[in-house]
Design an enzyme around this catalytic site. Sequence first.
Site, short mmCIF file in Angstrom:
data_model
loop_
_atom_site.label_atom_id
_atom_site.label_comp_id
_atom_site.label_asym_id
_atom_site.label_seq_id
_atom_site.Cartn_x
_atom_site.Cartn_y
_atom_site.Cartn_z
CE LYS A 66 5.24 -5.27 -2.00
NZ LYS A 66 4.36 -5.53 -3.11
CE LYS A 84 4.59 5.43 -2.77
NZ LYS A 84 4.43 4.76 -3.24
CE LYS A 125 -1.10 -0.60 2.74
NZ LYS A 125 -0.21 -1.22 1.23
#
Length: 328
Positions: free
Chosen positions: A113, A195, A198
């Site tokens: 991140k 994976k 969205k």
Amino acid sequence: MEKKRIFSGIQPSGALTIGNYLGALKNWAQLIDEYDCIFSVVDLHAITVRQDPKELNERCLGLIAQYIACGIDPEKCTIFIQSHVPAHAELSWILNCYTYMGELERMTQFKDKSSRHADNINAGLFTYPVLMAADILLYQADLVPVGHDQKQHLELCRDVAERFNRIYDDTFKIPEGYIAKMGARVMDLQNPEKKMSKSEPAGSIALLEDIASVTKKIKRAQTDSLGYVKFEEGRHGINNLISIYGAVTRKTADEIENEFQGKGYGDFKKAIAEALVAELEPIQAKYQELMNNKDYLKSVYTSGADRAREIADETIRKVHQKIGYIER
Ligand code: TRP
């Protein structure tokens, strides 16, 4: 005998996908009879990356509605919003003082991140796993259903809890991961080695996706040139479709292989799309109905927070006493 307790949470940081549904929510709905389940909308976690206030607000309510629409009956479990229970922030601070920088520096999600949000590497992003540990330990949870990507955080939670227990004797229950029997790890439809996320609209299907688009995306899903339906090493596209179909219908890979013996990918995709649509339509209808009844949703998350606060405050009291703080 008392029921074992389960805690889990989802961040209100974007639309849920069928990956969240098949990997988590659908399975949670099956745990609520057997366990004392506490499910949170973890909005404190969400602000480790920038959120638009109006969208965040709407997403929190939408997530409560989606939990219920997926069959997580608030009569049988506790559903609440993390920021409504101050004990999460309180315990998180305390646990920060029992967690080492080196432990947090090793977290792969932090590394990932912070490289994706290089302009906002804030301290919250770094200590995020400590807040997650506080979430779990506050409720003395026995089991925590988490996906693959959260296993490292759960390990850290256990380490910190064991450390605290060693210093002050037994304070926290040491939680175990709960690996669902049927939980699917849903991969991106276009890039099935990644994976489902969205942030990749072509490769993902939202739980609230327009029905026509669900069928279209399944039809366009990546397969291979072998032409038969069988779960085999390295066939990422087909394996993903088998696990999606299996998670929806609760059929095993063997059953699916038999069902499509001698048939092509066209038939297979048609069956997947139909099964998925049949599953999503009632969820979407229920979601709409719930979003038209804000008073009801409010009653769910307020009574959920009341119960959560009661359990969490008891843990805070115990922790304060162990540390030596003067009783409130
Ligand atoms: N970190 C989890 C995720 O991003 C969400 C989460 C927060 C969580 N607190 C939790 C999951 C406690 C399980 C238990 O998916």
